[in-house]
Design an enzyme around this catalytic site. Structure first.
Site, PDB file in Angstrom:
ATOM      1  N   HIS A 385       0.692  -1.216  -0.205  1.00 39.62           N
ATOM      2  CA  HIS A 385      -0.056  -0.106  -0.111  1.00 39.62           C
ATOM      3  C   HIS A 385       0.761   1.105  -0.091  1.00 39.62           C
ATOM      4  O   HIS A 385       0.213   2.429  -0.283  1.00 39.62           O
ATOM      5  CB  HIS A 385      -0.975  -0.155   1.215  1.00 39.62           C
ATOM      6  CG  HIS A 385      -1.986   0.660   0.894  1.00 39.62           C
ATOM      7  ND1 HIS A 385      -2.382   1.720   0.219  1.00 39.62           N
ATOM      8  CD2 HIS A 385      -3.649   0.219   1.434  1.00 39.62           C
ATOM      9  CE1 HIS A 385      -3.780   2.062   0.038  1.00 39.62           C
ATOM     10  NE2 HIS A 385      -4.560   1.128   0.830  1.00 39.62           N
ATOM     11  N   ARG A 386       2.290   1.055   0.033  1.00 41.30           N
ATOM     12  CA  ARG A 386       2.961   2.307   0.274  1.00 41.30           C
ATOM     13  C   ARG A 386       3.120   2.801  -1.173  1.00 41.30           C
ATOM     14  O   ARG A 386       2.818   4.302  -1.317  1.00 41.30           O
ATOM     15  CB  ARG A 386       4.382   2.082   0.830  1.00 41.30           C
ATOM     16  CG  ARG A 386       4.429   1.669   2.268  1.00 41.30           C
ATOM     17  CD  ARG A 386       5.767   1.248   2.778  1.00 41.30           C
ATOM     18  NE  ARG A 386       6.074   0.068   1.934  1.00 41.30           N
ATOM     19  CZ  ARG A 386       7.478  -0.582   2.098  1.00 41.30           C
ATOM     20  NH1 ARG A 386       8.242  -0.026   2.905  1.00 41.30           N
ATOM     21  NH2 ARG A 386       7.640  -1.766   1.639  1.00 41.30           N
TER      22      ARG A 386
END
Length: 412
Positions: A385-386
């Site tokens: 998700h980064r």
């Protein structure tokens, strides 16, 4: 002029590698770029070539030894060079005591056995010879190879000797005094020592779950057309195409159409790539490896199939090169051949995502308002998700499923 050959950093951030085997005998000449030695990392086997022509004056570590990166492993000389006093030359080069000298050259050295891993008899180090394969098999079985009796040339330990030792160790009547009780066992369990590859995989995936914020998307695709296309491609074709080969091409095409997925996270920035390099998960007896296909967007389906098959063959033989295991932004792992319907996979860092592919199964589907039999395949996308937001991953999944259900677009 003689110089030391040191253990190279065959993998990024590696601190140690195993000297798997010597390709050149002592006092034998070699040409430039000729392989002198083969070393093994946790996941690959790497050849060490000569920078220039010369002669191998002395090997300083035995085959099968673990060596720190930068440590000396051999003494090389110019073509035709000979050394009268090897000990003096090594001392001049900063090695006061030769790390590995076979009898009768080295005597009365109390710690010689500890340095070579071989037993000392009457103060003389007895070098134990074993093939690289035998050493690896013994290490993975937790067997001290020095205690195995070799039946190969000049007493060399070969594969059949290790297999015999393993069989003997697994026999209830095997005596402890024979030195073959190396696995911890009881009536209810047996401890099998971790291989280097198993330790590496465990460390990498544990770090991934600890450091990488995973999120997951699941999708289902009708694959009747995909299977029909595969049959047509394999009808008289020279290269056999698998469903996974087509899935890899579809994933690469989806990366091209949704370039925001073709990224990785770095501490300073989100790194975006112009080519699509994808890893394919291959299970071997030694553990899981993920070699990388480069520029898959420019490969044909047949070239993908050929490359993946080559990777699989060499992975099982332990002959993948280190550079083939590095890089990529995305992985494909497929358990469909085992009948697994659906699963989620752990991201292979520093990649941004991994696609878990399940089996193609015949199920009731609604088509034109009517229920009929259709073939469906479920996939799960694990995403970091980064660097990747949920909307981007959802767009990628929609694109991928569309390609799988309309597979002629994969070939475009």
């Amino acid at each position: 002029m003689a110089k030391l050959l040191r253990m190279p950093e065959v993998a990024a951030n590696a601190v140690e590698a195993v000297l798997q085997g010597w390709s050149i005998a002592e006092n034998a000449p070699f040409a430039a770029d000729e392989v002198i030695a083969t070393v093994e990392t946790e996941k690959a086997v790497v050849d060490v070539p000569a920078e220039a022509a010369g002669v191998l004056l002395k090997t300083l570590v035995p085959e099968g030894a673990g060596v720190e990166v930068g440590a000396p492993i051999a003494l090389l000389g110019d073509p035709g060079e000979k050394v009268a006093d090897l000990g003096a030359l090594l001392a001049e080069l900063g090695l006061a005591v030769p790390p590995h000298v076979t009898a009768p050259e080295r005597r009365d050295v109390p710690d010689a056995a500890a340095q070579t891993g071989a037993p000392a008899v009457n103060g003389v180090v007895r070098r134990v010879f074993a093939s690289p394969l035998a050493r690896r098999m013994a290490g993975e079985a937790g067997i001290p190879y020095e205690k195995i009796v070799g039946t190969g040339p000049n007493g060399r330990i070969v594969r059949r000797d290790v297999e015999a030792a393993i069989a003997s160790a697994n026999t209830p009547a095997a005596p402890v005094a024979a030195g073959l009780s190396w696995t911890k066992a009881s009536a209810s369990f047996t401890d099998v020592p971790h291989s280097r590859l198993r330790r590496a995989v465990a460390s990498r995936l544990t770090a991934s779950k600890q450091d990488t914020p995973h999120f997951y998307l699941r999708g289902t695709a009708r694959v009747d057309r995909l299977l029909k296309l595969r049959r047509r491609l394999n009808d008289g074709g020279q290269v056999r195409i698998s469903v996974n080969d087509l899935v890899i091409k579809a994933a690469a095409q989806a990366h091209t159409l949704v370039p925001a997925m073709n990224v990785i996270w770095t501490p300073e920035a989100i790194r975006s790539y112009s080519t699509v390099d994808l890893s394919v998960a291959i299970a071997t007896e030694r553990g899981l490896v993920t070699p990388v296909l480069r520029s898959v967007e420019r490969m044909t389906v047949s070239s993908v199939a050929t490359t993946v098959r080559d990777f699989a063959d060499r992975a099982k033989a332990g002959r993948l090169r280190q550079e083939e295991l590095e890089g990529g932004t995305f992985s494909v792992t497929n358990l469909g051949m085992f009948g697994t319907e659906e699963f989620a996979a752990i991201i292979n860092p520093p990649q941004a995502a991994i696609l878990a592919v399940g089996a193609a199964r015949t199920e009731p589907v609604v088509d034109g308002g009517k229920v009929r039999a259709g073939t469906v395949m479920r996939v799960t996308l694990s995403v970091d998700h980064r660097p990747v937001d949920g909307a981007v991953a959802a767009e990628w999944m929609r694109t991928f499923l569309s390609l799988v259900e309309n597979p002629l677009r994969i070939l475009a």
